[in-house]
Design a protein around this motif. Sequence first.
Motif, PDB file in Angstrom:
ATOM      1  N   ALA A 132      46.449  13.604 -21.495  1.00  0.00           N
ATOM      2  CA  ALA A 132      47.762  12.944 -21.531  1.00  0.00           C
ATOM      3  C   ALA A 132      47.611  11.488 -21.933  1.00  0.00           C
ATOM      4  CB  ALA A 132      48.430  13.030 -20.166  1.00  0.00           C
ATOM      5  N   ASP A 133      48.705  10.905 -22.403  1.00  0.00           N
ATOM      6  CA  ASP A 133      48.702   9.476 -22.732  1.00  0.00           C
ATOM      7  C   ASP A 133      48.751   8.653 -21.452  1.00  0.00           C
ATOM      8  OD1 ASP A 133      48.734  10.111 -25.362  1.00  0.00           O
ATOM      9  OD2 ASP A 133      50.831   9.569 -25.716  1.00  0.00           O
TER      10      ASP A 133
ATOM     11  N   PHE B 131      50.334   6.120 -18.783  1.00  0.00           N
ATOM     12  CA  PHE B 131      51.655   5.650 -18.371  1.00  0.00           C
ATOM     13  C   PHE B 131      51.706   4.177 -18.741  1.00  0.00           C
ATOM     14  CE2 PHE B 131      51.538   9.189 -15.269  1.00  0.00           C
ATOM     15  CZ  PHE B 131      52.777   9.740 -15.550  1.00  0.00           C
TER      16      PHE B 131
ATOM     17  N   LEU C 258      58.493   7.331 -14.144  1.00  0.00           N
ATOM     18  CA  LEU C 258      57.789   7.066 -15.405  1.00  0.00           C
ATOM     19  C   LEU C 258      57.405   8.405 -16.024  1.00  0.00           C
ATOM     20  CD1 LEU C 258      55.307   4.390 -14.022  1.00  0.00           C
ATOM     21  CD2 LEU C 258      57.605   4.015 -14.901  1.00  0.00           C
TER      22      LEU C 258
ATOM     23  N   ASN D 216      53.461  11.357 -22.422  1.00  0.00           N
ATOM     24  CA  ASN D 216      53.153  12.563 -23.218  1.00  0.00           C
ATOM     25  C   ASN D 216      52.005  13.354 -22.609  1.00  0.00           C
ATOM     26  OD1 ASN D 216      54.969  12.174 -25.423  1.00  0.00           O
ATOM     27  ND2 ASN D 216      53.651  10.526 -26.115  1.00  0.00           N
ATOM     28  N   PHE D 217      52.167  14.638 -22.574  1.00  0.00           N
ATOM     29  CA  PHE D 217      51.067  15.533 -22.210  1.00  0.00           C
ATOM     30  C   PHE D 217      50.727  16.333 -23.461  1.00  0.00           C
ATOM     31  CE2 PHE D 217      48.649  18.683 -19.918  1.00  0.00           C
ATOM     32  CZ  PHE D 217      48.177  17.986 -18.824  1.00  0.00           C
ATOM     33  N   ASN D 218      49.465  16.283 -23.865  1.00  0.00           N
ATOM     34  CA  ASN D 218      49.064  16.954 -25.113  1.00  0.00           C
ATOM     35  C   ASN D 218      49.124  18.475 -24.981  1.00  0.00           C
ATOM     36  OD1 ASN D 218      48.097  14.263 -25.285  1.00  0.00           O
ATOM     37  ND2 ASN D 218      46.754  14.910 -26.936  1.00  0.00           N
TER      38      ASN D 218
ATOM     39  N   LEU E 121      53.498  13.415  -8.690  1.00  0.00           N
ATOM     40  CA  LEU E 121      53.233  13.712 -10.099  1.00  0.00           C
ATOM     41  C   LEU E 121      53.674  15.134 -10.454  1.00  0.00           C
ATOM     42  CD1 LEU E 121      51.846  12.390 -12.583  1.00  0.00           C
ATOM     43  CD2 LEU E 121      49.752  13.536 -11.873  1.00  0.00           C
ATOM     44  N   LYS E 122      54.537  15.217 -11.441  1.00  0.00           N
ATOM     45  CA  LYS E 122      55.048  16.531 -11.854  1.00  0.00           C
ATOM     46  C   LYS E 122      54.716  16.787 -13.319  1.00  0.00           C
ATOM     47  CE  LYS E 122      58.935  17.652  -8.906  1.00  0.00           C
ATOM     48  NZ  LYS E 122      60.319  18.088  -8.879  1.00  0.00           N
TER      49      LYS E 122
ATOM     50  N   THR F 246      54.443  20.366  -9.180  1.00  0.00           N
ATOM     51  CA  THR F 246      53.949  19.157  -8.516  1.00  0.00           C
ATOM     52  C   THR F 246      52.447  19.347  -8.349  1.00  0.00           C
ATOM     53  OG1 THR F 246      56.056  18.996  -7.373  1.00  0.00           O
ATOM     54  CG2 THR F 246      54.245  17.683  -6.491  1.00  0.00           C
TER      55      THR F 246
ATOM     56  N   ASN G 169      57.681  17.202 -24.735  1.00  0.00           N
ATOM     57  CA  ASN G 169      57.663  15.730 -24.670  1.00  0.00           C
ATOM     58  C   ASN G 169      58.869  15.085 -25.352  1.00  0.00           C
ATOM     59  OD1 ASN G 169      55.132  15.305 -23.270  1.00  0.00           O
ATOM     60  ND2 ASN G 169      54.127  16.032 -25.120  1.00  0.00           N
TER      61      ASN G 169
ATOM     62  N   LYS H 123      59.584  12.776 -21.073  1.00  0.00           N
ATOM     63  CA  LYS H 123      58.311  13.401 -21.451  1.00  0.00           C
ATOM     64  C   LYS H 123      57.794  14.301 -20.336  1.00  0.00           C
ATOM     65  CE  LYS H 123      57.579   9.872 -24.758  1.00  0.00           C
ATOM     66  NZ  LYS H 123      57.143   8.519 -25.024  1.00  0.00           N
TER      67      LYS H 123
ATOM     68  N   LEU I 229      54.905  14.664 -18.469  1.00  0.00           N
ATOM     69  CA  LEU I 229      54.204  14.283 -17.243  1.00  0.00           C
ATOM     70  C   LEU I 229      55.023  13.176 -16.576  1.00  0.00           C
ATOM     71  CD1 LEU I 229      51.622  14.955 -15.640  1.00  0.00           C
ATOM     72  CD2 LEU I 229      50.509  13.058 -16.806  1.00  0.00           C
TER      73      LEU I 229
ATOM     74  N   LEU J 271      55.874  10.691 -13.259  1.00  0.00           N
ATOM     75  CA  LEU J 271      55.370  10.045 -12.050  1.00  0.00           C
ATOM     76  C   LEU J 271      56.521   9.339 -11.349  1.00  0.00           C
ATOM     77  CD1 LEU J 271      52.929   9.126 -10.292  1.00  0.00           C
ATOM     78  CD2 LEU J 271      52.765   7.143 -11.788  1.00  0.00           C
TER      79      LEU J 271
ATOM     80  N   MET K 268      43.816  10.780 -21.620  1.00  0.00           N
ATOM     81  CA  MET K 268      43.479   9.693 -20.720  1.00  0.00           C
ATOM     82  C   MET K 268      44.726   8.918 -20.349  1.00  0.00           C
ATOM     83  SD  MET K 268      40.151   8.546 -22.713  1.00  0.00           S
ATOM     84  CE  MET K 268      40.960   9.026 -24.187  1.00  0.00           C
ATOM     85  N   ARG K 269      44.753   8.433 -19.140  1.00  0.00           N
ATOM     86  CA  ARG K 269      45.997   7.877 -18.664  1.00  0.00           C
ATOM     87  C   ARG K 269      45.669   6.768 -17.686  1.00  0.00           C
ATOM     88  NH1 ARG K 269      49.114  10.074 -14.505  1.00  0.00           N
ATOM     89  NH2 ARG K 269      47.633  11.759 -14.443  1.00  0.00           N
ATOM     90  N   THR K 270      46.333   5.656 -17.829  1.00  0.00           N
ATOM     91  CA  THR K 270      46.122   4.547 -16.914  1.00  0.00           C
ATOM     92  C   THR K 270      47.431   4.205 -16.272  1.00  0.00           C
ATOM     93  OG1 THR K 270      44.478   3.731 -18.419  1.00  0.00           O
ATOM     94  CG2 THR K 270      45.190   2.218 -16.734  1.00  0.00           C
ATOM     95  N   ARG K 271      47.381   3.915 -15.012  1.00  0.00           N
ATOM     96  CA  ARG K 271      48.603   3.628 -14.288  1.00  0.00           C
ATOM     97  C   ARG K 271      48.440   2.245 -13.713  1.00  0.00           C
ATOM     98  NH1 ARG K 271      52.279   2.480 -13.410  1.00  0.00           N
ATOM     99  NH2 ARG K 271      53.675   2.695 -11.659  1.00  0.00           N
TER     100      ARG K 271
ATOM    101  N   ALA L  39      61.310  14.445 -29.954  1.00  0.00           N
ATOM    102  CA  ALA L  39      60.110  14.983 -29.321  1.00  0.00           C
ATOM    103  C   ALA L  39      58.894  14.376 -29.987  1.00  0.00           C
ATOM    104  CB  ALA L  39      60.078  16.495 -29.457  1.00  0.00           C
ATOM    105  N   THR L  40      57.832  14.239 -29.211  1.00  0.00           N
ATOM    106  CA  THR L  40      56.628  13.629 -29.747  1.00  0.00           C
ATOM    107  C   THR L  40      55.565  14.702 -29.877  1.00  0.00           C
ATOM    108  OG1 THR L  40      57.272  11.816 -28.338  1.00  0.00           O
ATOM    109  CG2 THR L  40      55.164  11.610 -29.450  1.00  0.00           C
TER     110      THR L  40
ATOM    111  N   GLN M 231      52.089  16.210 -30.007  1.00  0.00           N
ATOM    112  CA  GLN M 231      50.799  15.799 -29.483  1.00  0.00           C
ATOM    113  C   GLN M 231      49.753  16.798 -29.955  1.00  0.00           C
ATOM    114  OE1 GLN M 231      50.242  12.945 -27.423  1.00  0.00           O
ATOM    115  NE2 GLN M 231      52.248  12.580 -28.291  1.00  0.00           N
ATOM    116  N   ALA M 232      48.742  16.282 -30.629  1.00  0.00           N
ATOM    117  CA  ALA M 232      47.688  17.169 -31.110  1.00  0.00           C
ATOM    118  C   ALA M 232      46.944  17.745 -29.906  1.00  0.00           C
ATOM    119  CB  ALA M 232      46.739  16.384 -31.983  1.00  0.00           C
TER     120      ALA M 232
ATOM    121  N   PHE N  49      40.350  13.227 -17.016  1.00  0.00           N
ATOM    122  CA  PHE N  49      40.711  14.641 -17.071  1.00  0.00           C
ATOM    123  C   PHE N  49      39.429  15.455 -16.987  1.00  0.00           C
ATOM    124  CE2 PHE N  49      44.748  13.151 -18.395  1.00  0.00           C
ATOM    125  CZ  PHE N  49      45.628  14.184 -18.158  1.00  0.00           C
TER     126      PHE N  49
ATOM    127  N   THR O   6      59.358  13.474  -5.011  1.00  0.00           N
ATOM    128  CA  THR O   6      60.106  14.311  -5.954  1.00  0.00           C
ATOM    129  C   THR O   6      61.278  15.034  -5.299  1.00  0.00           C
ATOM    130  OG1 THR O   6      58.366  15.901  -5.549  1.00  0.00           O
ATOM    131  CG2 THR O   6      58.215  14.661  -7.577  1.00  0.00           C
TER     132      THR O   6
END
Lengths: 193, 332
Positions: A48-49, A51, A63, A66-68, A106-107, A134, A161, A166, A168, A170, B1-4, B27-28, B30-31, B164, B196
């Motif tokens: 995923a990208d 956040f 937030l 994208n999830f690939n 996280l969902k 979740t 997405n 998108k 994923l 949070l 990869m994801r940073t928060r 929509a985006t 994603q490869a 991941f 949630t």
Amino acid sequence: MKTIRHVLGIGAIAVIAGMIPSTALAATDTTSVTLTGGTLSISAAPLADNFAATALTGATQTLTTNFNDWRINDATGSGAGWNVTMSASQFSDGATTPKTLPTSSLKLKAPLVTAVDLLNLATAPVAQGAAPWTIDTGTAVKVFSAAANTGQGEWNMNHVNLSTDKDLVLTVPANASAATYTSTITTTLTSGP
Amino acid sequence: MRTRVLTGGGALLGAAAVALGPPASDATAQAPGKPLGFALKAVGSPSFFKLEGKPGETLRARVRLQSTSRRDRTVLLTGADARTAAAGGLDFGQYGETRRSRGTSRWLELSRSRVRLPAGGVVDVPFSVRVPTSARSGEHFAGVVAFQRPPQAKDGGPKFQLRFVSRVAVTVQVTVPGPRRPALELKDKRVAIAPTGASLALDLRNSGNTLIPKTTGRVTVRQKGRDLFNRSVQIDAFVPDTGVTYTVPWKGVPVEGEYEVEGFLEPQGAAPVSLDGTVKFGRERIREFEQETGRPAIEGGGPPIALIAGLAAAVVALALLAIAYVRLRRRL
């Protein structure tokens, strides 16, 4: 008369003889092929990208990122089926006395499932449970399952997405502490019941 | 990869971040990610290991690591306890989990925990399963899990990289001879709160000694005799001697008070389980709900109060209309 009989006899033998080779050919021309089983594998791993870095506002924020797409390839030829589970660790800053986000923050939305090979006639694997899933509860979530005699071949899990929403998601609570948080998302492809 | 990253500061920065976000589109695309590069197989079985052993016996089997990659790689192997995933299915825990094994994985001994797998190559890894003399009859589940160490963060800056981890696992089922006792128990039920939203949480346990392949059922939640929501329940494979909290999403926002729960579960091969009873959503939980979700909860009674308020408003409106009518009649 004898000559006619001989001619007829020879003709009949010739006709039968002419048939025999074709029958014999049909019996001996059997084509066989041995297919050996391949592997059950993750042919494209989930990813995923980031956040976006976000300023706290004192209110709950949602937030998304994208999830690939990801792929599972069942080339075993066994029809034994398979399962995929996902699990994310609780968001934490990793300090000795860690700052954390609450669990169940996280969902992941369910992707669309399509066969990579358009000629694949196998029954598609099925998304499990109530999506969105979740995934950071501390217990893994079974997200996809291929029952026996389904899910053969390669499958693309396509995350839509939408730009405003998108896949994923949070949820950051209003009382979150300022910190840098990390989570590890574990995806497991299992052969089992 | 994801940073928060969360930084203290005003809404202005947040607005700026939004303004500088990626350009909008419907929509985006994603490869797909990279291939994992290896597969794991139970040698001599089409899917997973089904072994039988008496207490004290040692069983032997092999897993096969097969490269699906053009480069050499190091693959790590470990035994893992099988638990039950949130809505059923086998869960072999998370990467890096430090929880100590208390289950069947202690019976497994892998001949290697680290394998150098050549490009396109195959490596068999034998392992043994030592059934303890104290092992109870029934089915016991563990798994052999193969994975690679995930890449580290690329820089040591202020951001952490989200990791991941993708893994492949083969289930090891060990059956110890003896009587089978399939049983599912409801240990508790309550209103659970998460960022949630709220849910009806059912704490379930497979207290028997066999896998329950599937459980179906239905649950209805009522308040003061009025149906709030009605949901079907479906739980896949439930591992013996494990528990799981099954959550049923709550419809709307819970209101302070007591709720009647009515329903049942039908575990395949085991006795049905009643879900009947009550759950409470007390005043102290309202604050918790508001903090976690950022949404207001309704105190004391909710819908009946709204109903009473509505009725009162209707009565007032009717009274005003009546007065207006009388005055009009007098003028005429």
